[in-house]
Design an enzyme around this catalytic site. Structure first.
Site, PDB file in Angstrom:
ATOM      1  N   GLU A  18       0.868  -0.940  -0.184  1.00 28.39           N
ATOM      2  CA  GLU A  18      -0.319  -0.049   0.298  1.00 28.39           C
ATOM      3  C   GLU A  18       0.748   0.855  -0.147  1.00 28.39           C
ATOM      4  O   GLU A  18       0.764   2.309   0.768  1.00 28.39           O
ATOM      5  CB  GLU A  18      -1.015   0.277   1.022  1.00 28.39           C
ATOM      6  CG  GLU A  18      -1.731  -0.758   0.782  1.00 28.39           C
ATOM      7  CD  GLU A  18      -3.252  -0.863   2.058  1.00 28.39           C
ATOM      8  OE1 GLU A  18      -2.787   0.208   3.004  1.00 28.39           O
ATOM      9  OE2 GLU A  18      -3.885  -1.786   1.906  1.00 28.39           O
ATOM     10  N   GLU A  75      -4.774  -8.200  -0.706  1.00 30.32           N
ATOM     11  CA  GLU A  75      -5.938  -8.160   0.346  1.00 30.32           C
ATOM     12  C   GLU A  75      -7.033  -8.001   0.204  1.00 30.32           C
ATOM     13  O   GLU A  75      -8.075  -7.408  -1.110  1.00 30.32           O
ATOM     14  CB  GLU A  75      -5.277  -6.673   0.880  1.00 30.32           C
ATOM     15  CG  GLU A  75      -4.133  -6.961   1.753  1.00 30.32           C
ATOM     16  CD  GLU A  75      -3.507  -5.704   2.720  1.00 30.32           C
ATOM     17  OE1 GLU A  75      -4.925  -4.525   2.671  1.00 30.32           O
ATOM     18  OE2 GLU A  75      -2.260  -4.827   2.985  1.00 30.32           O
TER      19      GLU A  75
END
Length: 511
Positions: A192, A315
């Site tokens: 991320e 994810e």
């Protein structure tokens, strides 16, 4: 008046019948394989996923190897998890791997600033994680620290893991009890990076990726499958920049993160106390995964028409409010029949896009978000989502069978979504498996299926359903939602006819 009422009744009956019928065609005309790594999982240093999940206090009265909890290991062995992602997540970009090796008593402690501000004692580190993966018979997927780490730090970690020669790193590994290299292949270069991993622009991260990946070396017999930090949900510009600026040969895959929400990030909603509108909203959010995969894949196709770079959805899952009375930083939530429907639907989407999606990781394995397993001291239960992965494991490394589905709508108010979704595969023995999901909470739906090029003599199946869409397994009632034998499929006029109960998941086996 009576004639009008009869006509009205006839219209209602016709409408109801249309809502209960679907058609499906399955063909054996692809050369694609459903990569087993689509069925991967994710375990971060977050809440009670690692600590009091996989890794328990030595005084806890459960079977253990070192401090690894073996009833959990056995449950995950049963569903053949192919890979496990670690140490994060946001935690990965504040994790310094050298703090987690050597004698446990001398390992430095740190503050887990992302998840609850708790003290991390680093007792579970590289050796412990790789021992866990060996017990699970799964591939480790390690995410390196780009956000707060250095190129040298990541480079040395790869050397510590994979080099089978003489160097300071291999000497230190041997001194810590593991002379042979582990030969870890899956390697994430940051996590991320658009957010908690550094709040970078895609242009800046693309340059950083090229730099870090250049020093993450391929040692003899240990080629890395490097995975770039990809977009957040529908950030299509991130994908465009990465595919434009990073050569295909430099990355095996690019990640995509997307969470299903029933509400919004400020008010995600209860995991158990929700009505049909909230149920519908969550399913609609889940189905957005189809749009994301299609659009990101189309961008990737422009730069990589041979589809060499995998889309890695590492994810995904439903994110709700935490259970009342629990630490909000630990992300502990219950897991309902609705969540099982979301898991099954998402896996169907991944199966049907196996040309580009070749790896995925549900968040997270134990006690966090859409967990497979919940624990309470010595107690352990398997969630409805666990049972989806149990039934769907038949698709791992199987030959993909394309499906064409004409589904009725599930309508609520002025909104509607397709009620049924499906995927299919053929395993190495020639057995065909079809996974079907009925999202409609009130109506059974009959699916008439044509199978082109598929022959079979027997039909069997399993079903997951329950009386209410917010039913859950609890420590007092751990088997409320478990797979049951399914008898609602038969052969009729050459077609396979399946009657799906309301709010159900069915996996058929045709031999």
């Amino acid at each position: 008046m009576k004639k009008w009422m009869l006509l009205l009744c006839a219209c209602i009956t016709s409408h109801t019948y249309a809502q209960q019928a679907a058609t499906l065609s399955v063909s054996d005309n692809s050369n694609l394989t459903i990569n087993r790594n689509i069925y991967g999982h994710f375990s971060e240093h977050l809440g009670h996923c690692i600590y009091n999940g996989f890794w328990v206090d030595s005084s806890l009265h459960v079977e253990k190897q070192d401090r690894i909890r073996l009833d959990i290991v056995k449950a995950l062995q049963k569903i053949h998890i192919p890979n496990l992602r670690w140490p994060g997540g946001c935690f990965a970009d504040e994790y310094h791997w050298r703090d987690g090796i050597g004698p446990r008593g001398s390992r430095p402690k740190m503050v887990n600033t992302n998840w609850g501000g708790v003290t991390e004692d680093n007792s579970f580190g590289t050796h412990e994680f790789l021992e866990l993966c060996e017990l699970l018979h799964c591939q480790p997927y390690i995410t390196g620290n780009v956000g707060s780490g250095t190129v040298e730090e990541m480079s040395k970690w790869v050397e510590y893991l994979n080099f089978d020669g003489v160097s300071p790193m291999t000497a230190q590994r041997a001194a810590n009890g593991h002379a042979a290299p582990w030969k870890v292949q899956f390697w994430g270069v940051g996590n991320e990076s658009w957010g908690c991993g550094g709040n970078m622009t895609p242009e800046y991260y693309a340059d950083q990726y090229r730099r870090y990946a250049s020093f993450a070396k391929n040692y003899p017999g240990s080629p890395l499958l490097k995975i770039a930090s990809g977009p957040n949900a529908d950030d299509y510009n991130w994908t465009e920049v990465m595919m434009k600026q990073v050569p295909n040969w430099m990355m095996w895959g690019m990640s995509l993160h997307y969470y299903t929400l029933a509400g919004d990030w400020g008010h995600k909603g209860s995991a158990t106390n929700f009505d049909e509108q909230t149920y519908f909203s969550a399913l609609k959010s889940c189905l957005h995964m189809e749009d994301l995969v299609r659009t990101h894949s189309a961008i990737m196709d422009r730069y990589d028409p041979a589809k060499k770079v995998a889309l890695v959805v590492d994810e995904w899952g439903i994110w709700t409010d935490v259970e009342p009375g629990t630490n909000p930083g630990f992300l502990y939530q219950q897991n309902s029949l609705r969540d099982a429907l979301i898991a099954a639907t998402t896996l169907n989407i991944f199966n049907n896009h196996c040309d580009r999606v070749r790896m995925a990781n549900l968040a997270q394995t134990i006690n966090v978000l859409q967990a497979l397993i919940l624990t309470d001291k010595e107690k352990m239960l398997l969630t409805p989502t666990y049972h989806v992965f149990d039934l769907y494991q038949v698709h791992q490394d199987a030959h993909y069978l394309p499906v064409a589905l004409n589904s009725p709508d599930y309508t609520l108010g002025k909104e509607k979504i397709p009620a049924v979704n499906a995927s299919a595969s053929k395993d190495s023995t020639g057995t065909v498996h079809i996974s079907l999901v009925n999202l409609d909470p009130a109506h059974a739906i009959t699916v008439s299926t044509q199978l082109a090029g598929v022959t079979y003599k027997t039909i069997s199946g399993k079903v997951i359903t329950s009386a209410k869409f917010n039913d859950v397994n609890t420590f007092d009632q751990p088997n409320k939602i478990v797979p049951q034998d399914f008898k609602g499929a038969s052969k009729k006029d050459g077609n396979l006819v399946v009657t799906l109960p309301a709010k159900s998941i069915v996996v058929l086996e045709l031999k």
